[in-house]
Structures are given as C-alpha cells and as structure tokens.
Write an enzyme that holds these catalytic residues in place. Structure first.
Site, PDB file in Angstrom:
ATOM      1  N   SER A  42      31.698  -8.140-146.974  1.00  0.00           N
ATOM      2  CA  SER A  42      30.323  -7.979-146.514  1.00  0.00           C
ATOM      3  C   SER A  42      29.394  -8.125-147.715  1.00  0.00           C
ATOM      4  O   SER A  42      29.452  -9.139-148.409  1.00  0.00           O
ATOM      5  CB  SER A  42      30.149  -6.631-145.808  1.00  0.00           C
ATOM      6  OG  SER A  42      28.860  -6.519-145.245  1.00  0.00           O
ATOM      7  N   HIS A  66      30.438 -10.881-143.179  1.00  0.00           N
ATOM      8  CA  HIS A  66      29.256 -10.520-142.407  1.00  0.00           C
ATOM      9  C   HIS A  66      28.096 -11.425-142.814  1.00  0.00           C
ATOM     10  O   HIS A  66      27.675 -11.415-143.975  1.00  0.00           O
ATOM     11  CB  HIS A  66      28.872  -9.059-142.657  1.00  0.00           C
ATOM     12  CG  HIS A  66      29.899  -8.084-142.178  1.00  0.00           C
ATOM     13  ND1 HIS A  66      29.992  -6.810-142.681  1.00  0.00           N
ATOM     14  CD2 HIS A  66      30.875  -8.185-141.238  1.00  0.00           C
ATOM     15  CE1 HIS A  66      30.974  -6.166-142.072  1.00  0.00           C
ATOM     16  NE2 HIS A  66      31.538  -6.982-141.198  1.00  0.00           N
ATOM     17  N   ASP A  69      33.692  -1.183-141.980  1.00  0.00           N
ATOM     18  CA  ASP A  69      34.323  -2.206-141.149  1.00  0.00           C
ATOM     19  C   ASP A  69      35.559  -2.761-141.853  1.00  0.00           C
ATOM     20  O   ASP A  69      35.497  -3.157-143.013  1.00  0.00           O
ATOM     21  CB  ASP A  69      33.331  -3.334-140.861  1.00  0.00           C
ATOM     22  CG  ASP A  69      33.870  -4.356-139.874  1.00  0.00           C
ATOM     23  OD1 ASP A  69      34.722  -3.983-139.041  1.00  0.00           O
ATOM     24  OD2 ASP A  69      33.436  -5.523-139.930  1.00  0.00           O
TER      25      ASP A  69
END
EC number: 3.1.1.61
Length: 363
Positions: free
Chosen positions: A184, A210, A306
C-alpha cells in the site's frame, strides 16, 4: 502530550484550502500551520516553518505540483500527500507523482469537491498521520543501465471469496511456485525496486497494490518498460506463469485460482474488504485455498492491516511468508500487523526481497 502533526496545504482553490483546513483540524492530533495558493508561496512558507506533511494539488498556476514535488524531494525531503482532481487520462501524472516521492495520492472529484472531502474526512486524516511517520528513501533512478541485478466497516475476505471446495487437488504440490505480494503506502516505488532486480524467467508474481481505478494500468505499463519480466494489469482469466507479473486493477478484487496444474486469476467486483478494493487479504486467502505450499506470500510497506490475516492463512496452509522490515518500510503498518499475528516466517529488508523471491520461488 505529543506534539501535533503540522500540515501545510498547497492548493490554488480557496474553498479547497478552507475545507481541508477544517477537516484536518477536526483531528486533535493535526495542526494546519499554513496554506498556499501555489508552490512559490508554499516555498516561502516552508522557509519560515518546516511542516511535517504537505498536501499538494497538481494543477496549479506558475508551477505545477509535480515539479514542486521534485524540488522538495531534491532539496528538503518532506512527506507529501498529493490531493488532486486527476482523471484516468492523468494516470501518467499519478505515476510521476509516485516516482517523484509522493507518499500517497487522494483523488478528489472535479465537481462536488468540498462535499467529497468532508465525506472522506477519516481517510484523509489517517493518510496524513501515516505520512507524518513515513520513512523517505532516496530511490535509485529508474532505468536498465543502473539497476541492481540478482542472479469503512471492515469486511473480511469471506465477503468476496467463494466457499472452500472439498478435495486435495487444489493443495497438491506442483513444480511451479506463485509469489503473492501485497503493498500500500510507499509500495509503488518499493515494488519497482524489487521487480527491476528480477530476471525475465523469474517465478510468477501476482500483486495487489492499493491504487485508484485506472491508475493501475499506467503503473503496470511503467513497470513493464523498466523490468525484464512481463508486467501487466490483470484481466479476468489471465494465466499466472513464470516470467509474468499480474497487478490487480484498481477498484477490483483479484483472486488466485487453479485448474489442474494451471494457475489463473479471477478479477471481480465486490464490497470493500479491510477498507480496500482490491484487498490484499482477498488475494492472500485465495492463495491459501488454491495454492497452499506452492505459494510464497510477501507483505510490504503500507498503512493499516490489510493482508495481515490473509498472510497468516497462507502460512497455516503451508506457504512460505515474508514481511518487509520496519527500517525499509515507508509506512510500517501492514507488515507490523502481520508480524504481530505471527504470520511471517521471515522479516527482510527491501533490498533482500528480490533475492529471496528467486530462492523461494525456485525451491
């Protein structure tokens, strides 16, 4: 009492500057120390007081945001969050922002911007707080000549993944390994550094980074131009194979699937999982179900959690799992959570990941 995070807002829109100020100062841990309508005013403001984070628009008079971002990173590196009305036609601009050193990009619509910003208040404050703790690294210039060589309510992935299928075929050992990577904040340039170091015949790689919808295609094209491996944005049904890197498209989940000895990806819609779409947890849990010990899981820099639970499932299914270390993570969030869960077999610095991919993928 901890010192507040000091933020400088740079945007040519007075209404956006006002709205961003209200949003950020609604968080007790953030203080807006100033605003600027263009980079020249911002530069003078920085000379008076250095902020912890800059929020930066891209389209501004006198000097564009990307040029200003490059100057900041060359002269006095400060964490920068780009907050701009980029469209899919501006995807190359987004790539330039990440390459220049932006910690994160927040997309604002061209109409209804103030309302959108207010509705995204929690996310914006979270991004700014994560950026304040970012470790800024000077990345090597892109190019083949000088790159290193290597011989909301949080849903779980159950909301996207199909029910497990009984039988042993999905877990049967094959001769091919699949490398599953999740990243991310800070991941775009970290992934570039890893992938550039891999030779053309490296093990198959599937990645969730992401990133907003439409920008992943430009990101994949850029990596493909720099790497010996083929890099492409995944489409539903793409074969996972040696020498190829598949990147999950923005706003879609990507799952690893298996048919006999062939691995492929399923690209699908679905709810946000761990507040993200694509979600690293979705990819990792599908790898645990369909690849088992044939998979290698790597969780890299990023804020939030995540991928942490998914990596644990991969490890329990027999996969070899790795977390990027704190020293080389731009934001030590996702790897930290995975390590805390006991999901990582090994913790490695960024510069060792390419070598470990080759070692583990060819085992």
């Amino acid at each position: 009492m901890p010192r507040k995070i000091r933020v400088l807002i740079v945007d040519d829109s007075a209404s956006v500057r006002q709205t961003m100020t209200e949003i950020l100062e609604s968080d007790p841990g953030i203080e807006v120390i100033g605003t600027a309508p263009d980079p020249y005013v911002a530069a003078r403001r920085i000379q008076q007081e250095v902020p912890d984070v800059i929020t930066l628009d891209v389209e501004m008079p006198r000097m564009d945001g990307i040029t200003f971002l490059r100057k900041i990173m060359a002269q006095r590196p400060i964490p920068v969050v780009v907050c701009s009305s980029l469209t899919e036609t501006d995807s190359e601009t987004a790539s330039q922002a990440w390459e220049a050193g932006a910690v994160e990009i927040i997309l604002k619509p061209r109409v209804g911007t103030a309302q959108f910003l207010l509705e995204s208040k929690i996310h914006i404050c979270d991004v700014v707080k994560a950026a304040a703790g970012a470790r800024l690294r000077s990345m090597p210039a892109a190019g083949r000549a000088n790159r290193p060589r290597v011989p909301e309510k949080k849903l779980t992935a159950d909301a996207v993944l199909p029910p497990p299928v009984a039988g042993r075929n999905a877990m049967a050992r094959t001769t091919e390994s699949v490398i599953c990577i999740g990243a991310s904040t800070g991941g775009t340039e970290s992934l570039r550094e890893v992938l550039e170091a891999l030779p053309a015949a490296s093990p198959a790689i599937v990645i969730v980074q992401h990133m907003p919808e439409k920008f992943t295609e430009a990101f994949a094209r850029r990596l493909d131009s720099l790497c010996d491996m083929e890099v492409k944005e995944a489409v539903d049904g793409d074969t996972v194979m040696r020498g190829r890197v598949l990147i999950a498209p923005g706003n879609h989940h990507m799952l690893l699937q298996r048919s006999g000895a062939r691995y492929y990806v399923s690209v699908k819609d679905g709810p946000l999982v761990s507040r993200h779409r694509p979600s690293v947890d979705v990819l990792f849990r599908s790898a645990a179900s369909h690849a088992g010990s044939n998979a290698v899981g790597i969780i890299m820099t990023g804020m939030g959690d995540d991928g942490a639970r998914g990596l644990l499932e991969m490890r329990k299914a027999g996969a070899y799992t790795i977390a990027q270390d704190e020293a080389t993570s731009v934001v030590f969030g996702m790897p930290k959570e995975a390590i805390a869960l006991g999901a990582a077999d090994k913790i490695l610095p960024l510069e060792m990941l390419a070598m470990e991919i080759l070692r583990a993928g060819n085992r």
